[in-house]
Design a protein around this motif. Structure first.
Motif, PDB file in Angstrom:
ATOM      1  N   LEU A 142      -2.252  -6.231  -6.025  1.00  0.00           N
ATOM      2  CA  LEU A 142      -2.901  -4.961  -6.342  1.00  0.00           C
ATOM      3  C   LEU A 142      -2.527  -4.586  -7.772  1.00  0.00           C
ATOM      4  CD1 LEU A 142      -4.420  -2.395  -5.465  1.00  0.00           C
ATOM      5  CD2 LEU A 142      -2.287  -1.554  -4.510  1.00  0.00           C
ATOM      6  N   LYS A 179       0.164   6.452  -6.990  1.00  0.00           N
ATOM      7  CA  LYS A 179      -1.026   7.293  -7.179  1.00  0.00           C
ATOM      8  C   LYS A 179      -0.653   8.771  -7.250  1.00  0.00           C
ATOM      9  CE  LYS A 179      -3.595   5.508  -3.828  1.00  0.00           C
ATOM     10  NZ  LYS A 179      -4.763   5.274  -2.934  1.00  0.00           N
ATOM     11  N   ALA A 217       1.836   1.683  -3.504  1.00  0.00           N
ATOM     12  CA  ALA A 217       0.649   2.076  -4.272  1.00  0.00           C
ATOM     13  C   ALA A 217       0.350   3.564  -4.096  1.00  0.00           C
ATOM     14  CB  ALA A 217      -0.551   1.242  -3.836  1.00  0.00           C
ATOM     15  N   ASN A 218       0.481   4.064  -2.878  1.00  0.00           N
ATOM     16  CA  ASN A 218       0.217   5.481  -2.624  1.00  0.00           C
ATOM     17  C   ASN A 218       1.203   6.378  -3.365  1.00  0.00           C
ATOM     18  OD1 ASN A 218      -1.996   5.052  -0.953  1.00  0.00           O
ATOM     19  ND2 ASN A 218      -0.747   4.875   0.892  1.00  0.00           N
ATOM     20  N   ASP A 233      -8.036  -3.995  -6.829  1.00  0.00           N
ATOM     21  CA  ASP A 233      -7.289  -4.563  -5.711  1.00  0.00           C
ATOM     22  C   ASP A 233      -7.750  -6.007  -5.563  1.00  0.00           C
ATOM     23  OD1 ASP A 233      -6.013  -5.262  -3.428  1.00  0.00           O
ATOM     24  OD2 ASP A 233      -6.641  -3.518  -2.252  1.00  0.00           O
ATOM     25  N   SER A 248      -8.620  -0.355 -12.747  1.00  0.00           N
ATOM     26  CA  SER A 248      -7.703  -0.866 -11.732  1.00  0.00           C
ATOM     27  C   SER A 248      -8.485  -1.709 -10.734  1.00  0.00           C
ATOM     28  CB  SER A 248      -7.014   0.291 -11.007  1.00  0.00           C
ATOM     29  OG  SER A 248      -6.262   1.076 -11.911  1.00  0.00           O
ATOM     30  N   ASP A 274       0.820  -1.215   0.000  1.00  0.00           N
ATOM     31  CA  ASP A 274       0.000   0.000   0.000  1.00  0.00           C
ATOM     32  C   ASP A 274       0.852   1.261   0.000  1.00  0.00           C
ATOM     33  OD1 ASP A 274      -2.687  -1.055  -0.014  1.00  0.00           O
ATOM     34  OD2 ASP A 274      -2.318  -1.774   2.014  1.00  0.00           O
ATOM     35  N   TYR A 322      -2.858  -1.762 -10.852  1.00  0.00           N
ATOM     36  CA  TYR A 322      -3.203  -0.414 -11.289  1.00  0.00           C
ATOM     37  C   TYR A 322      -3.002  -0.311 -12.803  1.00  0.00           C
ATOM     38  CZ  TYR A 322      -3.476   1.892  -6.694  1.00  0.00           C
ATOM     39  OH  TYR A 322      -3.858   2.296  -5.444  1.00  0.00           O
ATOM     40  N   ILE A 338       1.476  -4.924  -7.923  1.00  0.00           N
ATOM     41  CA  ILE A 338       2.284  -4.719  -6.723  1.00  0.00           C
ATOM     42  C   ILE A 338       1.970  -5.840  -5.741  1.00  0.00           C
ATOM     43  CG2 ILE A 338       3.066  -3.038  -5.017  1.00  0.00           C
ATOM     44  CD1 ILE A 338       1.419  -0.937  -6.535  1.00  0.00           C
TER      45      ILE A 338
END
Length: 358
Positions: free
Chosen positions: A123, A96, A92-93, A108, A106, A89, A125, A151
């Motif tokens: 995950l 983003k 991922a952030n 999850d 996308s 995560d 995207y 990811i």
């Protein structure tokens, strides 16, 4: 879809392959850079361009779903393998922030399995280069090209690879006793992911404590604080993040930074060494807190040292009580008296949410 349509799409793909290969390589390098800037060390970042046979199979199985090559979003694929489950995560952030995400496409996949099902998924995207990068000469040719980014942690990746291999070798449905074995293994891997993260955090905390105890205390005065704010990479990065979120430049004000001295001491930090320790202790929380907080704020100016101000606030939240926070905000005129309750509540609520997710 006719054979002629399929043939045309395959022809377009072959013509586009050199650009897709270049995009895959540059995207992998860029992802590595943006993660490194956030001090996130990952196990590996692997890129690929879809093989012709795989693309042909996807178009054929789509039953007319794909009528244009641009509708296929995984021509370029990137796989990011993190060391720990909780870093998925975090990575991922960062992505983003740095890329344009197609949220509709996308997914999850970690949340798709029922609690009584086995499986370890990642995950996914679908991303594009953001507009500000596409305006650069080296990225112009990538306009309109999307990529799928997966990811997952090392253990999630291990599960996926073995599961894929077993599924490939056995074309028959998996018997119920073997499904139970898979479920047990999935549980073991999930617990291992959590425990490895916990061990990492404990070792990091002990290491930081030993460093603080062994190192000579770095004296804090106006001169040393000005230098610290101007040179500390983590603080500078977070100040720049605030500026980016609110859409303004970050300026350096000696007066503003000097005025932080009493706030820092009031928050319980008497030296630069203690500030560094607090920064390390807030790993993974302060940065997303600032992004979320300032996403709802409007401000014309952002001073270098703003991230340090919020470090003090969150330090009070983590070490003290709700009343301590209210007193701190009022004493240093960070918040007006008629706003103190909603602001304090919002700070504590966001902090707790981020700590739970970290």
């Amino acid at each position: 879809m006719t054979e002629k349509d399929v043939s045309l799409m395959m022809k377009q793909f072959h013509e586009k392959q050199p650009v897709l290969s270049d995009f895959a390589e540059r995207l992998a390098d860029l992802i590595h850079e943006v993660l490194a800037v956030r001090s996130l060390r990952v196990h590996s970042i692997v890129s690929r361009v879809k093989e012709s046979t795989s693309l042909l199979g996807k178009i054929s199985k789509g039953s007319g779903k794909y009528t244009d090559l641009e509708q296929i979003t995984d021509l370029v694929g990137i796989r990011v393998i993190t060391y720990y489950g909780d870093e998925v995560d975090v990575a991922a952030n960062v992505l983003k922030e740095e890329f344009t995400i197609d949220h509709e496409k996308s997914v999850d996949k970690r949340g798709l399995l029922d609690s009584d099902r086995f499986g370890y998924l990642s995950l996914h995207y679908i991303i594009e280069m953001p507009e500000h990068r596409l305006r650069l000469t080296e990225y112009k040719k990538f306009r309109g090209i999307k990529a799928e980014i997966q990811i997952r942690s090392i253990l999630q990746h291990t599960w996926a690879e073995i599961e894929h291999d077993l599924g490939y070798k056995s074309k028959q449905p998996i018997p119920s006793d073997m499904r139970r074995s898979f479920s047990r293994l999935a549980g073991v891997l999930e617990m291992a992911d959590i425990e490895f993260g916990s061990i990492r955090d404990k070792l990091l905390q002990e290491s930081m404590q030993m460093t603080v105890e062994a190192a000579p205390m770095k004296t804090m005065n106006v001169e040393s604080l000005l230098k610290f704010v101007g040179t500390n990479a983590a603080l500078k990065e977070m100040d720049l993040t605030i500026g980016r979120v609110v859409g303004t430049n970050v300026y350096f004000s000696d007066k503003y930074i000097a005025e932080l001295m009493p706030l820092i001491r009031s928050a319980g930090m008497e030296s630069l060494t203690e500030i560094e320790a607090a920064l390390a202790g807030m790993r993974g929380v302060l940065h997303p807190f600032l992004e979320r907080w300032y996403n709802k704020q409007q401000t014309e100016n952002v001073s270098a040292g703003t991230a340090l101000l919020f470090l003090c606030i969150l330090h009070v939240v983590s070490e003290g009580t709700y009343d301590d926070l209210k007193h701190f905000l009022l004493e240093h005129r960070i918040c007006r008296s008629h706003d103190i309750n909603p602001v304090s509540k919002a700070i504590v609520q966001l902090y707790k949410e981020l700590v739970l997710n970290h």
